[in-house]
Design an enzyme around this catalytic site. Structure first.
Site, short mmCIF file in Angstrom:
data_model
loop_
_atom_site.label_atom_id
_atom_site.label_comp_id
_atom_site.label_asym_id
_atom_site.label_seq_id
_atom_site.Cartn_x
_atom_site.Cartn_y
_atom_site.Cartn_z
N HIS A 26 4.43 26.45 -7.13
CA HIS A 26 5.71 27.18 -6.28
C HIS A 26 6.22 28.01 -7.32
CE1 HIS A 26 9.17 25.63 -8.88
NE2 HIS A 26 8.33 24.50 -8.99
N CYS A 27 7.00 29.19 -6.81
CA CYS A 27 7.62 30.04 -7.47
C CYS A 27 9.09 30.10 -7.25
CB CYS A 27 7.25 31.56 -7.29
SG CYS A 27 7.34 32.16 -5.48
N ALA A 28 9.87 30.99 -7.39
CA ALA A 28 11.22 31.06 -7.27
C ALA A 28 11.95 30.51 -5.77
CB ALA A 28 12.09 32.27 -7.69
#
Length: 472
Positions: A26-28
């Protein structure tokens, strides 16, 4: 079962089950999944899951927009349900193998610039604050004039605003080595060599105060302060060269010979071949960009404001980083930012219209926060969750972006920095442009909102949305 666990379970099932998921990261804002067979993904089912703000397949990954905070919790639940988790970097390496050559190249280009952008944002904010402080009206409110500002203060502000661009090749070479598998500190030193004070300063040469050193009577050698492409190309070649040297050097001599040979070969290539060639390429790109931005009658803003978010969908918009950095380095201002800000704000205006007009509680709960996200400069939830899903709102957003971009171009708005837009972007227009900046954004939002409300969200579309909601 907790709500987040239920959502994670539904996502896994809609993506084709655990057997179809290679890994997750995942990213932000997004949950990113590598899948074996994308045909097994039920996109509509994914988009109808609670808290999901949109989903799409891009860059070799199935990306589900969940928003900041939420994505961390859902990712933890997905891992606990047996899906293999990886770091974002490992995930990106796997994803980089997919897509065509151009997509992979642009993706790598973006990976190089992502870590650098925050310091360029900070530099732009420093420029904006300096512009605010130096305004005669502001100074007059304290009983001062520009003549009262000391040279020491000006020198201090120059340290804040000039440092990142003076050493930009070092930042780029460092990041490029990191992305392409080299040793970051070797890249850093190579970049510093490109701006060594022993070389004629690039800005002094451009201003006619210094002359490049001519080797063999035709090769100009100078520093590359503020340049992008020479450092980037040198970083790519240097990282690959280091890997090859390391494979051939005995382990006992690796610590000494690998950095020595890498730096020796690369500084010769960088100064005598890469620098002269790609600095010329860079100048041509800049000239082309300026020519587009100087199109008369607001045509540049009309065109860029319309197409920008289309390019964002393709995922190759990272190439704009090069253009914005070049504009800031060469002119100290960035007219491109004002235009793309309108394109971003307009998508928020379209999503806002959908959110206020729809009777679907789920869509309302998705569209309103998505519009706020766009007004903060992040359009992905608005585009993929609302506007593009129903097509017409996205088109109305494009028209709004063109209208706002046209106005920005007519007024000649120019940011002091890059990478922040819409509401945060106000900090880049504190040098007397703030009212016009707000005005062009309101034009973009107003046009997109009005068109979406009137034409982009019909009764037939409402019925389709309500049917989708009932089917969820």
């Amino acid at each position: 079962m907790s709500e987040n666990r239920q959502i994670a379970q539904e996502i896994i099932e809609a993506v084709g089950g655990k057997d179809n998921i290679v890994s997750a990261a995942h990213c932000a804002t997004r949950l990113r999944m590598m899948v074996k067979d994308k045909e097994k993904i039920d996109l509509q089912k994914v988009e109808n899951i609670d808290k999901v703000k949109g989903a799409f397949f891009n860059s070799g990954q199935f990306q589900i927009i969940l928003g900041t905070g939420t994505v961390n919790r859902i990712y933890d639940e997905v891992r606990q349900l047996g899906v293999t988790g990886t770091t974002k970097a490992e995930h990106a390496k796997e994803a980089a193998k997919s897509g065509n050559a151009f997509q992979r190249a642009v993706r790598s280009f973006g990976d190089v610039f992502v870590p650098i952008i925050p310091v360029l944002v900070a530099t732009g904010l420093f420029m904006g604050l300096r512009g605010l402080v130096m305004q005669e009206k502001i100074l007059a409110s304290f009983g001062l004039t520009p003549d009262h500002i000391s040279e020491n203060f000006i020198l201090f502000t120059q340290v804040l605003t000039d440092t990142a661009f003076i050493f930009l090749p070092a930042l780029i070479a460092w990041s490029t080595f990191r992305v392409f598998g080299g040793t970051s500190v070797i890249g850093l030193v190579l970049g510093l060599m490109l701006v060594s004070p022993a070389l004629p300063n690039a800005w002094a040469v451009a201003g006619g105060d210094a002359q490049p050193i001519m080797f063999l009577g035709f090769i100009p050698v100078l520093g590359y302060q503020g340049s992008v492409l020479p450092a980037f190309i040198a970083g790519v070649i240097g990282a690959k060269l280091e890997q090859k040297i390391r494979k051939r050097v005995p382990e006992t001599l690796d610590l000494i010979l690998t950095p020595f040979l890498t730096l020796l070969v690369m500084i010769i290539l960088a100064l005598f071949v890469i620098g002269p060639v790609f600095h010329t390429v860079e100048e041509l790109i800049l000239a082309g960009t300026v020519a587009v931005l100087e199109l008369p009658f607001g045509l540049s803003g009309l065109f860029i404001g319309f197409v920008h978010q289309i390019i964002v969908i393709t995922g190759v918009h990272h190439i704009f980083n090069l253009l914005e950095i070049q504009l800031l380095e060469k002119f100290g201002s960035n007219p491109f930012n004002a235009i793309i800000t309108c394109a971003i704000a307009a998508q928020g205006g379209a999503a806002l219209a959908v959110g206020l007009k729809t009777k679907s509680k789920k869509l309302k709960a998705l569209a309103l926060p998505s519009s706020l996200s766009a007004f903060l400069g992040i359009t992905e939830p608005a585009i993929f969750g609302v506007n593009l899903r129903y097509v017409k709102p996205f088109i109305m957003g494009l028209i709004g972006g063109a209208a706002g971009g046209f106005a920005a171009s007519i007024f000649g708005l120019k940011a002091t920095g890059m990478a922040i837009t819409v509401i945060p972007g106000t900090l880049l227009y504190l040098n007397g442009q703030i009212l016009l900046y707000l005005f062009v954004n309101l034009i973009a939002i107003g046009v997109a909102f009005a068109l979406t409300w009137t034409f982009g969200y019909t009764e037939n579309l409402k019925q389709q949305i309500e049917n989708d909601s009932k089917a969820a």
